[in-house]
Scaffold this motif. Sequence first.
Motif, PDB file in Angstrom:
ATOM      1  N   ASP A   1      53.806  72.863  58.570  1.00 46.74           N
ATOM      2  CA  ASP A   1      53.997  72.431  57.184  1.00 46.74           C
ATOM      3  C   ASP A   1      52.761  72.569  56.307  1.00 46.74           C
ATOM      4  O   ASP A   1      52.873  72.493  55.086  1.00 46.74           O
ATOM      5  CB  ASP A   1      54.480  70.978  57.149  1.00 46.74           C
ATOM      6  N   GLU A   2      51.584  72.746  56.910  1.00 43.80           N
ATOM      7  CA  GLU A   2      50.379  72.924  56.101  1.00 43.80           C
ATOM      8  C   GLU A   2      50.150  74.363  55.682  1.00 43.80           C
ATOM      9  O   GLU A   2      49.271  74.659  54.860  1.00 43.80           O
ATOM     10  CB  GLU A   2      49.151  72.417  56.867  1.00 43.80           C
ATOM     11  N   THR A   3      50.922  75.302  56.239  1.00 43.91           N
ATOM     12  CA  THR A   3      50.596  76.723  56.062  1.00 43.91           C
ATOM     13  C   THR A   3      50.741  77.201  54.620  1.00 43.91           C
ATOM     14  O   THR A   3      50.001  78.094  54.190  1.00 43.91           O
ATOM     15  CB  THR A   3      51.455  77.600  56.986  1.00 43.91           C
ATOM     16  N   GLY A   4      51.663  76.637  53.861  1.00 44.11           N
ATOM     17  CA  GLY A   4      51.777  77.029  52.460  1.00 44.11           C
ATOM     18  C   GLY A   4      50.488  76.735  51.711  1.00 44.11           C
ATOM     19  O   GLY A   4      49.973  77.579  50.961  1.00 44.11           O
ATOM     20  N   ALA A   5      49.927  75.536  51.924  1.00 43.74           N
ATOM     21  CA  ALA A   5      48.670  75.165  51.269  1.00 43.74           C
ATOM     22  C   ALA A   5      47.526  76.052  51.747  1.00 43.74           C
ATOM     23  O   ALA A   5      46.680  76.475  50.949  1.00 43.74           O
ATOM     24  CB  ALA A   5      48.361  73.695  51.537  1.00 43.74           C
ATOM     25  N   VAL A   6      47.486  76.329  53.043  1.00 50.41           N
ATOM     26  CA  VAL A   6      46.409  77.170  53.595  1.00 50.41           C
ATOM     27  C   VAL A   6      46.458  78.568  52.990  1.00 50.41           C
ATOM     28  O   VAL A   6      45.418  79.132  52.605  1.00 50.41           O
ATOM     29  CB  VAL A   6      46.520  77.235  55.132  1.00 50.41           C
ATOM     30  N   LEU A   7      47.645  79.135  52.876  1.00 46.16           N
ATOM     31  CA  LEU A   7      47.754  80.488  52.327  1.00 46.16           C
ATOM     32  C   LEU A   7      47.486  80.513  50.829  1.00 46.16           C
ATOM     33  O   LEU A   7      47.012  81.525  50.288  1.00 46.16           O
ATOM     34  CB  LEU A   7      49.111  81.091  52.659  1.00 46.16           C
ATOM     35  N   VAL A   8      47.768  79.416  50.133  1.00 46.84           N
ATOM     36  CA  VAL A   8      47.371  79.331  48.727  1.00 46.84           C
ATOM     37  C   VAL A   8      45.849  79.374  48.626  1.00 46.84           C
ATOM     38  O   VAL A   8      45.278  80.107  47.805  1.00 46.84           O
ATOM     39  CB  VAL A   8      47.930  78.053  48.063  1.00 46.84           C
TER      40      VAL A   8
ATOM     41  N   ILE B   1      37.150  65.465  54.954  1.00 44.49           N
ATOM     42  CA  ILE B   1      37.464  64.828  56.239  1.00 44.49           C
ATOM     43  C   ILE B   1      38.823  65.294  56.741  1.00 44.49           C
ATOM     44  O   ILE B   1      39.821  65.232  56.016  1.00 44.49           O
ATOM     45  CB  ILE B   1      37.480  63.295  56.130  1.00 44.49           C
ATOM     46  N   ALA B   2      38.846  65.760  57.991  1.00 42.89           N
ATOM     47  CA  ALA B   2      40.103  65.970  58.713  1.00 42.89           C
ATOM     48  C   ALA B   2      40.217  64.831  59.714  1.00 42.89           C
ATOM     49  O   ALA B   2      39.510  64.794  60.732  1.00 42.89           O
ATOM     50  CB  ALA B   2      40.106  67.319  59.414  1.00 42.89           C
ATOM     51  N   ASP B   3      41.079  63.883  59.397  1.00 45.50           N
ATOM     52  CA  ASP B   3      41.262  62.685  60.230  1.00 45.50           C
ATOM     53  C   ASP B   3      42.360  62.975  61.244  1.00 45.50           C
ATOM     54  O   ASP B   3      43.549  62.814  60.959  1.00 45.50           O
ATOM     55  CB  ASP B   3      41.632  61.509  59.321  1.00 45.50           C
ATOM     56  N   VAL B   4      41.961  63.417  62.430  1.00 39.81           N
ATOM     57  CA  VAL B   4      42.932  63.785  63.467  1.00 39.81           C
ATOM     58  C   VAL B   4      42.874  62.802  64.635  1.00 39.81           C
ATOM     59  O   VAL B   4      43.274  63.127  65.749  1.00 39.81           O
ATOM     60  CB  VAL B   4      42.700  65.238  63.944  1.00 39.81           C
ATOM     61  N   ARG B   5      42.396  61.600  64.352  1.00 41.76           N
ATOM     62  CA  ARG B   5      42.273  60.594  65.407  1.00 41.76           C
ATOM     63  C   ARG B   5      43.626  60.303  66.046  1.00 41.76           C
ATOM     64  O   ARG B   5      43.759  60.255  67.272  1.00 41.76           O
ATOM     65  CB  ARG B   5      41.681  59.311  64.817  1.00 41.76           C
TER      66      ARG B   5
ATOM     67  N   ALA C   1      47.433  67.427  64.238  1.00 42.52           N
ATOM     68  CA  ALA C   1      46.059  67.818  63.917  1.00 42.52           C
ATOM     69  C   ALA C   1      46.046  69.086  63.076  1.00 42.52           C
ATOM     70  O   ALA C   1      45.246  69.213  62.136  1.00 42.52           O
ATOM     71  CB  ALA C   1      45.268  68.020  65.209  1.00 42.52           C
ATOM     72  N   GLY C   2      46.915  70.032  63.395  1.00 42.27           N
ATOM     73  CA  GLY C   2      46.984  71.262  62.613  1.00 42.27           C
ATOM     74  C   GLY C   2      47.373  71.013  61.179  1.00 42.27           C
ATOM     75  O   GLY C   2      46.813  71.613  60.245  1.00 42.27           O
ATOM     76  N   ASN C   3      48.341  70.110  60.958  1.00 37.61           N
ATOM     77  CA  ASN C   3      48.738  69.756  59.596  1.00 37.61           C
ATOM     78  C   ASN C   3      47.568  69.170  58.818  1.00 37.61           C
ATOM     79  O   ASN C   3      47.292  69.562  57.679  1.00 37.61           O
ATOM     80  CB  ASN C   3      49.874  68.734  59.617  1.00 37.61           C
ATOM     81  N   ALA C   4      46.874  68.207  59.426  1.00 35.37           N
ATOM     82  CA  ALA C   4      45.768  67.537  58.750  1.00 35.37           C
ATOM     83  C   ALA C   4      44.594  68.486  58.530  1.00 35.37           C
ATOM     84  O   ALA C   4      44.006  68.524  57.441  1.00 35.37           O
ATOM     85  CB  ALA C   4      45.321  66.325  59.566  1.00 35.37           C
TER      86      ALA C   4
ATOM     87  N   ALA D   1      43.236  69.683  54.789  1.00 35.50           N
ATOM     88  CA  ALA D   1      41.882  69.350  54.361  1.00 35.50           C
ATOM     89  C   ALA D   1      41.110  70.614  53.982  1.00 35.50           C
ATOM     90  O   ALA D   1      40.435  70.670  52.950  1.00 35.50           O
ATOM     91  CB  ALA D   1      41.157  68.594  55.473  1.00 35.50           C
ATOM     92  N   LEU D   2      41.202  71.644  54.819  1.00 32.70           N
ATOM     93  CA  LEU D   2      40.511  72.890  54.534  1.00 32.70           C
ATOM     94  C   LEU D   2      41.029  73.558  53.268  1.00 32.70           C
ATOM     95  O   LEU D   2      40.244  74.099  52.477  1.00 32.70           O
ATOM     96  CB  LEU D   2      40.659  73.845  55.717  1.00 32.70           C
TER      97      LEU D   2
END
Length: 501
Positions: free
Chosen positions: A239-246, A349-353, A384-387, A391-392
Amino acid sequence: MHDTRTRIALLPLDERPVNTQLPADVAAIAGFELVLPPTDALPRFREAGNPDRLADWLTAEVQKPNTAAAIVSIDTLVHGGLIPARISTETTASAISKLDRLRAIKDSNPNVALSAVSLITRASDSYSNVEEPEYWDQFGRELHHLGALTHRSWADSGVTPDPPELPETVRADFAARRLRNHLINLAALGLRWEGVIDYLAITADDTAPHSSGSAEQNWIRYWQLLRPSSGVAAYPGADETGAVLVARTIAAQRGISPTVRVVAADPTGLSLVPPYENEPLTTSIRRQIAASGAQPATDHADIVLVIHTPDPQRGDMFSHTTPATDRSAVAGTVTAVREALSAGSAVTIADVRYANGSDPALITALAAASLLEHLTAYSGWNTAGNALGSALAQAVAAAVADQTGTLNQAATHRALIRRLLDDHAYQSVLRARLAPTLFNSTIRPVAAAQARHAEPAIARLLQNELDTLGLPTPLVVERVGLPWNRSFEVEISLADGATHP
């Protein structure tokens, strides 16, 4: 001279905010405009969107003069969305034929960069069929186990699997669905090699080190090795991939690849494999940095990415048991953030705790130290991948915009506040508390009227949580929506408190 076009067309994975609102937030940080398809053409939970209408919309968008790029979810183009891709009964041949639309889209304007993401379908380790084929409530865990056993046997020919008992019709359907998904991914890979797709991410949705999805991802990596530097990425995510590719598009359009320095108070935590994923966190970090259009650095960097590393006990904020707090881990991350900010760095911060939400103790400690408001970005939701990707994406957009004089400070702040409200205030503080009274303690959708009744109550409580954080912000919670009429995800609309009563 960099490209001045600022319009990005996104065919999202589905209609949820993480696939629409989050990419729009990332685009706005850098002064880009994200355009989305008509709402009535998109999917609605298990109901598929209209692939023909969506392809027609995208074809028209890429021909508009200020469109710089198009980003396409293969699952939506072919099946009409994320859940429809898991439950569709369409034949493999029919599904693959829909990829031909990408050739026509690319031919209509070859100057528009075309990125795509295609998911390796998950096999959930649960008996919930809310997002799966109907038989998952009876055989879901057995099917997940079958995938793991088969993967182990395939990886070690000396191991003979002892598969769980399953009706042959169920096993055959499971295998056929996975084969269809794998062939679609290979067809998308072929389009990348042809030059139709300029960049392709093939990501594993909710997986494990041994699973059907991980075995299939290994085949994708075989093709990556056979033809390296081919513009293909494979890593855990969805679900984070759209933001990453943007973010990647923004970096490419501006001709800038920001540098990222990774900091972790507990470096040994980077070697852990987070829940729902299939590789060590350090490997995912490297791949997500590359996917976002950035590059790693060991010294001075445009972005300092502070990782709040995974809980060794694999805590989950959506489980029935609240994870134990590790005060030393919290203190270490707070110190890392403070030191990076004091050095003048842009800190994310990538909070993957924990899976499925923030570490509440971390947010409380950062707020008490007055550090939250100085962050460039924060993310701590679901896997973790989503977060990590979210963040990136925000940080890369901000770094590129900062270097080109186009940084929208208000949009950057809005994105930060939205993630703190969603990932922390809702997912880790309110969701479990509200589940019995507002959602019948179920992950399943509730009646529409019940969901509409819950929304204003959630909005009021989220505003209370925002006030508790004590952040200097002009923003207030204007409205909350429940896109799938259930507790798991929310849509948060923000307004300027100075103009909104």
